[in-house]
Design an enzyme around this catalytic site. Sequence first.
Site, PDB file in Angstrom:
ATOM      1  N   LYS A 133      -3.235  46.741 -35.891  1.00 31.78           N
ATOM      2  CA  LYS A 133      -4.688  46.828 -36.034  1.00 31.78           C
ATOM      3  C   LYS A 133      -5.262  45.419 -36.071  1.00 31.78           C
ATOM      4  CE  LYS A 133      -7.654  50.280 -36.854  1.00 31.78           C
ATOM      5  NZ  LYS A 133      -7.345  51.634 -36.372  1.00 31.78           N
TER       6      LYS A 133
HETATM    7  N1  GLU Z   1      -8.841  52.931 -33.426  1.00 26.80           N
HETATM    8  C1  GLU Z   1      -8.293  54.229 -33.151  1.00 26.80           C
HETATM    9  C2  GLU Z   1      -7.486  54.723 -34.331  1.00 26.80           C
HETATM   10  O1  GLU Z   1      -7.673  54.305 -35.447  1.00 26.80           O
HETATM   11  C3  GLU Z   1      -7.552  54.282 -31.816  1.00 26.80           C
HETATM   12  C4  GLU Z   1      -6.412  53.335 -31.653  1.00 26.80           C
HETATM   13  C5  GLU Z   1      -5.861  53.268 -30.233  1.00 26.80           C
HETATM   14  O2  GLU Z   1      -6.356  53.956 -29.362  1.00 26.80           O
HETATM   15  O3  GLU Z   1      -4.917  52.492 -30.042  1.00 26.80           O
HETATM   16  O4  GLU Z   1      -6.681  55.604 -34.206  1.00 26.80           O
END
Ligand code: GLU
Length: 460
Positions: A133
């Site tokens: 993240k």
């Molecule tokens: N930000 C989204 C989540 O928390 C998607 C992450 C992604 O598509 O890699 O799942």
Amino acid sequence: MSTATPPSDTAASPIPSRDPVFDELGFPTDPDNLYTQTVGQMLTAAEAINLQHRVRIILAQPKNEVMVHFPVRMNDGHHRLFKGYRIQHNNALGPYKGGFRYHEDVHLDDVKSLALLMTFKCALVRIPFGGGKGGVKIDPRSLAEDELQRVTRRYCAAISHIIGPDHDIPAPDVGTNAQIMAWFADTYMVSSGYADNDALRVVTGKPVSFGGSQGREKATGQGVADVLAEMLPGIGIPLHGMSVTLLGFGNVNSWAGRILQDMGANIVAVMDHTAALRNENGLDCHALAAYSEQNYGIAGYEKQPTATGAGTRADKGVEVISEEEFYRTKCDVFIPGALEQMIKPKQAEMMNCKVMAEAANAPCTPAGDRVLQDKGIEIIPAILANAGGVTVSYFEWLQNKSCVTWDAGHVDRELNRHMCAAAQRALDARKRYNCDLRTAAFAAALEHLGEVYKVRGIFP
Ligand code: GLU
């Protein structure tokens, strides 16, 4: 109206004893710390499945924590310094995967928690990715579009040496969108020297015209709806006619609302950072989403003229309510789809629902969770309920890798298949371990991770 209440968490019910892994790894003792809370949930499941100690300590910390500072020229000529993060939690199952957010409240421990949750989401849905993240501490709405583009390009440049199409693949999250992913991909492709189409895979959630997938924008909301459709019959709630309240109305919940409304649900209340609205006969989420997009929030929607016909709103009788009235609104399903730690004991005490489906990551504190469980509310945890976004990101990555495009129907069917299988995996683990669904979802993911650590072994 503020939905971003501070993370103080004064629990009425007792805090469970602290797992020894916390002291072994020197974790903070603050029970309000989001990372400690998230790791605590994982360790509860690790205990339930009797996971090896070495896997517990590996998963309790991210592999890499990268913090960057970068200057950006603003439109008034001065330079501003921004702080960014990229956390790579685990890559035992595949490349690190997870979005990056733009928010003024981004902190290291939040990003660590979100990265950990990505590892478990991917493992539960059985897609070949690990967890990561990122984030930049910034209010994206306070910037002009060209400033936002320069921030995005500098953030990409600052972390470009640690990401890559087969190593770490960012995506959208809170405050970021397909346009930002396009700037990000362009920067990576131009500056890395890999300006070929394969380098497109460095980021997902791109615009469809630039390697994005059909269905990615609505994917997280669609996944929430798929999980509810799979699980609610077993809980005795018919989808058609069920009442739903939505906390947050950004990408995830505006799509969840529209899709559930089209499936026959009644969206009786919505609250975002600007207002809370209620309509016992159901809000028109299509019209509300269009209004909110133009007005940066739902405040004032009730004053819009009503009419019938395409492109107009037909939901007469919308009333503005207080935050407390919002939480007290009686409904079948409550969907928190905003920020972390919003459901604390105070909110949980007020809630009047049968099911809470976590569309946001970590929306409920452990103390809030205990209050809801004591009230007999079924909690569908985030690593299951909101895994739709990363699942369609995986489909986008696969399409880019194999130079094919899937049609929208194919994306929806594959997403549904993955979400239903993940829901069944969690339900199955709940039966085997006789535990709550959150612990079961973590357990089902941990079984997979534990098995991979067993066969891979630990180097050297
Ligand atoms: N930000 C989204 C989540 O928390 C998607 C992450 C992604 O598509 O890699 O799942």
